[in-house]
Design an enzyme around this catalytic site. Structure first.
Site, mmCIF file in Angstrom:
data_model
loop_
_atom_site.group_PDB
_atom_site.id
_atom_site.type_symbol
_atom_site.label_atom_id
_atom_site.label_comp_id
_atom_site.label_asym_id
_atom_site.label_seq_id
_atom_site.Cartn_x
_atom_site.Cartn_y
_atom_site.Cartn_z
ATOM 1 N N HIS A 1 0.828 -1.212 0.000
ATOM 2 C CA HIS A 1 0.000 0.000 0.000
ATOM 3 C C HIS A 1 0.862 1.261 0.000
ATOM 4 O O HIS A 1 0.384 2.337 0.353
ATOM 5 C CB HIS A 1 -0.930 0.003 1.214
ATOM 6 C CG HIS A 1 -1.769 -1.224 1.333
ATOM 7 N ND1 HIS A 1 -2.637 -1.609 0.356
ATOM 8 C CD2 HIS A 1 -1.837 -2.174 2.301
ATOM 9 C CE1 HIS A 1 -3.232 -2.749 0.717
ATOM 10 N NE2 HIS A 1 -2.747 -3.104 1.887
ATOM 11 N N HIS B 1 -7.172 -4.917 -1.481
ATOM 12 C CA HIS B 1 -6.525 -6.215 -1.703
ATOM 13 C C HIS B 1 -7.277 -6.962 -2.794
ATOM 14 O O HIS B 1 -7.376 -8.185 -2.774
ATOM 15 C CB HIS B 1 -6.518 -7.050 -0.428
ATOM 16 C CG HIS B 1 -6.058 -6.299 0.771
ATOM 17 N ND1 HIS B 1 -6.947 -5.673 1.637
ATOM 18 C CD2 HIS B 1 -4.817 -6.035 1.234
ATOM 19 C CE1 HIS B 1 -6.241 -5.068 2.588
ATOM 20 N NE2 HIS B 1 -4.963 -5.273 2.373
#
Lengths: 330, 330
Positions: free
Chosen positions: A56, A218
């Site tokens: 991330h 995700h």
């Protein structure tokens, strides 16, 4: 899969080494742990720890520094950090006034951060936690009970980090956290999914003319797949979702975060910003804070998310605007 | 083509509107022109103007602000701004001490910036220019005689901007510019090409396992196409090219800029950083300045570039390290 990496199993350790090399003035790695800590002197204030799976970037290590996080724990890609890693980060962050954990709402993260918290409490470190569940796209998901925690988490880091630097107590910061997370909501759209290096192929495949609303960071499923739309139409869909959640009223103050998912150029993010701005103007909202860029990405996913925070307290805006010394938040 | 845009012909104007909306504290658009200017008060110092085709965001508007550029001209995508736009930017940037133009070495840019310069000189504005030609990949190219100007241009903005803020004269800044551009060199690698919105398809197509060394920021051809390599092998190739150009000597001081091309995740940029760091350590270079991120992109191109600046004067390092208030350089 075409990625600038060496072995997929080494991506996190090599990435951390590169990060520490590039920004050794601001941060350092805790020896033998996948933890990035700030290099500022300890001043006896409340510590802030966040983290989660890697992938991330710049979250979360890019937000370590004076006025934001004390330490960030870097799990394997899209995988919760282990309790012993989080425990070590808590010990690093504690300056005697306790530590607040900022956890994105994924079952693995919550379990492991809570175990770490128990370990730290046995050392007599005061620990509180806040779970961020800002993604309004879906209820329950692949790895989540309730709503997922996504880009709005960075605003939590910013606000709580500023409060901690001002010397607020752990109880005050916990109360502030409880209040702000109710005012932060996010919704996104994906043009393509992320490819986890160890998996080697995208989490899902969209056709050349397809998008999916509400995909998670995700590659968790969203709420609708359809033909590609204009930026204006995407903005309408996402703003409408937020309008329903917030119950917009003319004159209300909001902060805005438009977040690129990793492979979406700034050009597109700014065009989308312009479309969102026009819609928020129609609603007569007073947008008092704005930020656009890649902050909570999903590796090489293409797409973006729109976060609003309803500013019910001028102090929150002051916290958002305070200067910080981090790699990725200016 | 799957892009978050409305009409391809509107991408520049809409992007500028989004940029100005998001960062109205720092910048504003010059009415009726595709120019971004800083909002700081005029102080009688030398002005700096840069720009070029759009599609390289955050270049160049993201570097407008106190201590960097006075104004940036935003041409159509991958297209030189017109002379009248550059002329207007010069007038905006002039505070009585003259203006220096930072031009990337593309034939169209040079022609149009020079015409603008002549127009401004007829208004008795003193104008100097520096042409940046840092890309060592190839000699002559689709749009360039000699070498192309790429990511190293941002270091020129930073150094000259700091010198201008310190009150150096136009002649001094021109002399500094002439000196530093000889010390800045860049080389890149592409995993995929950019798609210009009005064209609708990538500038070239690489196979799923192919890369091309030395591709330009407008998808100009590079110097070799081959099978995908590890980050370490890519770093070896690019560092070797720079070593030959610079003639590395142990103990020499360098600054390092690793630049993502738009679609390359920070994860990969930091892994590559780590591989470059190890090679520069073998050469015993003293790397005194480092920066990693997306600064001079090529829309949605995947790949990165490696820039080195040989720091022959401590003053250059001081200029690089001075704090600035811009959108994209911290």
């Amino acid at each position: 899969m075409k990625k600038i990496i060496n072995s997929p199993e080494d991506v996190v350790s090599e990435m951390m080494a590169g990060l520490v090399y590039a920004y050794s003035d601001l941060i350092e790695q805790v020896p033998d742990f996948d933890i990035i800590r700030r290099k500022t002197a300890k001043t006896g204030k409340v510590g802030l720890v966040s983290g989660g799976g890697s992938g991330h970037e710049p979250a979360h290590a890019g937000f370590v520094g004076d006025g934001m996080l004390s330490a960030a724990v870097c799990g394997a890609v899209f995988t919760s950090p282990t309790p012993d890693q989080v425990y070590e980060a808590i010990k690093e962050a504690d300056e005697g006034a306790g530590v607040l954990l900022v956890i994105k709402n994924y079952s693995g993260d919550i379990m492991n951060f809570e175990m770490a918290r128990e370990m730290a409490e046995m050392d007599d470190i005061q620990v509180e936690q806040i779970v961020v569940a800002d993604d309004i796209a879906v209820e329950n998901s692949l790895y989540t009970q309730g709503r997922r925690g996504v880009a709005g988490t960075v605003l939590v880091h910013k606000i709580l980090g500023a409060a901690a630097r001002q010397g607020k107590s752990l109880a005050e910061i916990k109360a502030l956290a409880d209040e702000i997370v109710e005012h932060i909501k996010t919704i996104g759209v994906a043009l393509s999914a992320a490819t986890v290096p160890e998996v080697g192929k995208p989490g899902f495949v969209l056709a050349d003319d397809e998008i999916e609303y509400g995909v998670g960071i995700h590659s968790e499923p969203g709420y609708r797949r359809e033909k590609m739309k204009s930026s204006k139409a995407l903005a309408e869909e996402l703003v409408q979702k937020l309008k329903t959640e917030f119950d917009f009223k003319a004159g209300d103050k909001y902060g805005l975060l438009i977040n690129g998912m990793g492979a979406t150029p700034l050009m597109e993010q700014f065009i989308f910003t312009q479309d969102v701005a026009q819609l928020l103007a129609v609603e007569k909202l007073d947008v008092v804070y704005k930020k656009v860029g890649n902050y909570m990405t999903s590796i090489d996913m293409s797409g973006l998310s729109l976060t609003l925070i309803k500013i019910d307290n001028e102090k929150w805006l002051e916290y958002l605007n305070e200067p910080v010394s981090t790699i990725s938040w200016g």
